[in-house]
Enzyme design. Structure first.
Site, PDB file in Angstrom:
ATOM      1  N   ASP A   1       0.808  -1.213   0.000  1.00  0.00           N
ATOM      2  CA  ASP A   1       0.000   0.000   0.000  1.00  0.00           C
ATOM      3  C   ASP A   1       0.847   1.270   0.000  1.00  0.00           C
ATOM      4  O   ASP A   1       0.364   2.345  -0.352  1.00  0.00           O
ATOM      5  CB  ASP A   1      -0.953   0.018   1.194  1.00  0.00           C
ATOM      6  CG  ASP A   1      -2.080  -0.997   1.035  1.00  0.00           C
ATOM      7  OD1 ASP A   1      -2.363  -1.412  -0.110  1.00  0.00           O
ATOM      8  OD2 ASP A   1      -2.672  -1.381   2.053  1.00  0.00           O
TER       9      ASP A   1
ATOM     10  N   LYS B   1      -4.492  -3.661  -7.810  1.00  0.00           N
ATOM     11  CA  LYS B   1      -5.175  -2.997  -6.692  1.00  0.00           C
ATOM     12  C   LYS B   1      -6.412  -2.292  -7.249  1.00  0.00           C
ATOM     13  O   LYS B   1      -6.930  -2.682  -8.291  1.00  0.00           O
ATOM     14  CB  LYS B   1      -4.209  -2.013  -6.003  1.00  0.00           C
ATOM     15  CG  LYS B   1      -3.037  -2.706  -5.314  1.00  0.00           C
ATOM     16  CD  LYS B   1      -3.509  -3.483  -4.125  1.00  0.00           C
ATOM     17  CE  LYS B   1      -2.371  -3.990  -3.268  1.00  0.00           C
ATOM     18  NZ  LYS B   1      -2.834  -4.622  -2.055  1.00  0.00           N
TER      19      LYS B   1
ATOM     20  N   ARG C   1      -5.181   5.750  -2.875  1.00  0.00           N
ATOM     21  CA  ARG C   1      -3.743   5.906  -2.643  1.00  0.00           C
ATOM     22  C   ARG C   1      -3.076   6.701  -3.755  1.00  0.00           C
ATOM     23  O   ARG C   1      -2.133   7.443  -3.500  1.00  0.00           O
ATOM     24  CB  ARG C   1      -3.093   4.555  -2.452  1.00  0.00           C
ATOM     25  CG  ARG C   1      -3.688   3.841  -1.247  1.00  0.00           C
ATOM     26  CD  ARG C   1      -2.746   2.882  -0.608  1.00  0.00           C
ATOM     27  NE  ARG C   1      -3.404   2.142   0.443  1.00  0.00           N
ATOM     28  CZ  ARG C   1      -3.447   2.521   1.724  1.00  0.00           C
ATOM     29  NH1 ARG C   1      -2.854   3.628   2.106  1.00  0.00           N
ATOM     30  NH2 ARG C   1      -4.066   1.790   2.611  1.00  0.00           N
TER      31      ARG C   1
END
Length: 182
Positions: free
Chosen positions: A62, A89, A135
């Protein structure tokens, strides 16, 4: 990470002994030469010259997008290994970061599971895309703020998935953020 790039930021509530894989950020920032000073309940960051390092992303995928941004502010070439999982992701985070960072004047190269980022002098980019990935949006926000430029990020509402108050915190740090209603 923004504190390491801009300085003048105190972060509290972080536990260096956390069981989370992302705790390695402390070690990575130290190895990059970040100006970190322990303060009661957290860390104070001051701007220091940053140097590129070799990073293993196997246990902390992450962190991939923000570590790519960190590499843009480091002298030399940051190598991020075991990054292949970033392709599956919320978005293909490697491709998304390559595309958007190029708009800012940076360059990210990827081959297999290895990503290479050279320190770069970034410039403003009027329109970036968040790729519907929280993110990626956060990393691009830090890149623009770290470089001192304004950026419009479409799909920025994606931050609500993990940190709905992200932009409010940046505003508290003095960032001129405007959030448009979708």
């Amino acid at each position: 990470m923004l504190g390491a790039v801009k300085g003048g930021v105190t972060v509290t509530g972080l536990r260096e002994d956390s069981c989370q894989g992302d705790r390695v950020i402390f070690d990575i920032l130290r190895r990059c030469g970040a100006g970190m000073t322990a303060v009661p309940g957290g860390w104070r960051f001051e701007k220091q010259p940053l140097r590129a390092v070799d990073i293993d992303l196997a246990d902390c995928p992450d962190l991939g997008p923000i570590l790519m941004v960190l590499g843009l502010f480091c002298e030399g070439e940051t190598v991020i290994r075991n990054a292949g999982r970033l392709r599956v992701k919320e978005s293909d985070r490697i491709a998304a970061m390559q595309q958007e960072v190029e708009k800012l004047g940076g360059r990210i190269e990827a081959e297999g599971g290895t990503v290479r980022v050279r320190g770069a002098s970034l410039h403003g980019a009027p329109d970036l895309a968040g790729h519907n990935d929280h993110r990626v949006v956060m990393a691009l926000s830090v890149a623009a703020l770290g470089a001192g430029y304004t950026a419009r990020i479409s799909g920025a509402q994606a931050v609500a998935k993990s940190w709905p108050g992200f932009f409010a915190v940046l505003q508290q740090l003095g960032a001129g953020i405007e959030v448009e209603k979708e």
